[in-house]
Design an enzyme around this catalytic site. Sequence first.
Site, PDB file in Angstrom:
ATOM      1  N   LYS A 112      57.846  56.504 -50.625  1.00 19.80           N
ATOM      2  CA  LYS A 112      57.004  57.546 -50.167  1.00 19.80           C
ATOM      3  C   LYS A 112      55.179  56.232 -49.513  1.00 19.80           C
ATOM      4  CE  LYS A 112      59.124  60.993 -52.425  1.00 19.80           C
ATOM      5  NZ  LYS A 112      59.340  60.551 -53.360  1.00 19.80           N
TER       6      LYS A 112
HETATM    7  C1  LIG Z   1      60.792  61.117 -53.766  1.00 23.67           C
HETATM    8  C2  LIG Z   1      61.898  60.656 -54.397  1.00 23.67           C
HETATM    9  C3  LIG Z   1      63.499  60.162 -53.987  1.00 23.67           C
HETATM   10  C4  LIG Z   1      64.083  61.072 -53.386  1.00 23.67           C
HETATM   11  O1  LIG Z   1      63.401  61.472 -52.132  1.00 23.67           O
HETATM   12  P1  LIG Z   1      63.389  62.388 -51.076  1.00 23.67           P
HETATM   13  O2  LIG Z   1      62.956  62.301 -49.115  1.00 23.67           O
HETATM   14  O3  LIG Z   1      62.693  63.453 -51.912  1.00 23.67           O
HETATM   15  O4  LIG Z   1      65.211  63.583 -50.852  1.00 23.67           O
HETATM   16  C5  LIG Z   1      64.108  59.403 -54.680  1.00 23.67           C
HETATM   17  N1  LIG Z   1      63.618  58.560 -54.796  1.00 23.67           N
HETATM   18  C6  LIG Z   1      62.526  58.157 -55.353  1.00 23.67           C
HETATM   19  C7  LIG Z   1      61.847  57.068 -56.612  1.00 23.67           C
HETATM   20  C8  LIG Z   1      61.201  59.044 -55.238  1.00 23.67           C
HETATM   21  O5  LIG Z   1      59.864  58.740 -54.816  1.00 23.67           O
END
Ligand SMILES: *Cc1c(COP(=O)(O)O)cnc(C)c1O
Length: 465
Positions: A112
């Site tokens: 993220k």
């Molecule tokens: C947020 C997250 C996901 C999922 O991603 P999305 O964009 O919500 O589908 C998967 N793995 C990790 C470690 C995350 O932080």
Amino acid sequence: MRYVSTRGAAPILKFEDVVLTGLARDGGLYVPEVWPEFSAEQLRAMQGFSYSEIAFQIMKPFVDGAIDDIALKSIIDHAYGGFSHPEVAPLKQLEKDLFLLELFHGPTLAFKDFALQVLGRIFNHILARRGERVTIVGATSGDTGSAAIEACRGREAIEIFILHPKGRVSDIQRRQMTTVIESNVHNIAVEGTFDDCQDLVKDMFNDFEFRAEQKLSAVNSINWARIMAQIVYYVSSALRLGAPDQSVAYAVPTGNFGDIFAGYVASKIGLPIERLIIGTNTNDILTRFLETGEMEKSNVVPTISPAMDIQVSSNFERLLFDIYGRNGHAVSEAMTVFRENGKMITTPEILAGIHELFAAARLGDEGTRRQIKATYEASSIIVDPHTAVGLHAAKMCTDDIFVPVVALSTAHPAKFPVAVEEAIGVYPKLPTGLNDLLHRYERFDTLPNKLGVIQSFIRDRTTDL
Ligand SMILES: *Cc1c(COP(=O)(O)O)cnc(C)c1O
């Protein structure tokens, strides 16, 4: 470039306002009116570019002059300059045709950061130019919150409130949020689930009075700029594997559908993507949907891959919009039915359309631990539980295709040390720089799952807006 809402009844906006607005006024999500296109020559010309250079090329048509080139370059360079790996998103080979794309070298150790390090800077840039301040509210199932806080801490134009489900995020995830000392950062532990937190945020946006008074903004994955930034690592990794002259498949551990939707956009703008594979944990609404054509909510079950403990994947609406021929009215009806009945059924034609590009597989906690162990034994690489779910899905859904498969490694294993230790008997260490995280002072407030209480809490802390 103009942006339209997936529900067809909100004002058409330009990039700047789309970023600041987040959720559209009709409850929909903003998407570009048309997808920009990159020709094979344009993609080929980017082979050998640095990550930041590719990022600039890919984001430019979406930003479309809202930020001038020099400022955009500087935002991108600073965003990725803070990553701890020189390649930013390095690719590691696991098997002949299987690769891990490591997306956890940012400040909070999860993918993220890729979007939020850019988004925080874009926000501040636009707001400073306008002389405005905003209140950012967001819901997190774990990694978004810390990445958002890290991106906004100390930025003068922003007051940030992050809601997390109390007791349902890992110690490290919580501490990455609650140990930030800047006074513009506010953590709220909600007595409820992630979906409750997400609903509270949506309700705050749908309360137009509150929204206007607070100049509410969102940084959760409904914000278009996040999707935009995430397109880049699909492009950079595919180029490394020979695109545009070679197509590539991706396996993506999926929760809110933001990350994999960025892969869909990458294919729309011209990247040859053979397949997009959705990995889900026990909360498998998307996998069930791909199997049956029925999208049906059930209760959220806590798992060892908590960032995917979600029943409603907000960004899926963006895909639906395309699948429904960009008919906002049809999407709006479908979403209303889903909200009211907790269930939505598609036609076989629509399902077939989705299957052309997408596949899906699920993996429970037991299987996730087995996958972590199998990867460790085969390659000495320690993967986190989310990555393991994606790797399993990659295995399940690629028997009939013969292209390089890239599994997105979305978090550093040290963010989920308990699950990893259970799987392999090794406790993964935090990278240096975060060693003292478990000893820093925490600051957060616990509030009930009640809209009014949370709104007053925010009002009390934003009196100088
Ligand atoms: C947020 C997250 C996901 C999922 O991603 P999305 O964009 O919500 O589908 C998967 N793995 C990790 C470690 C995350 O932080």
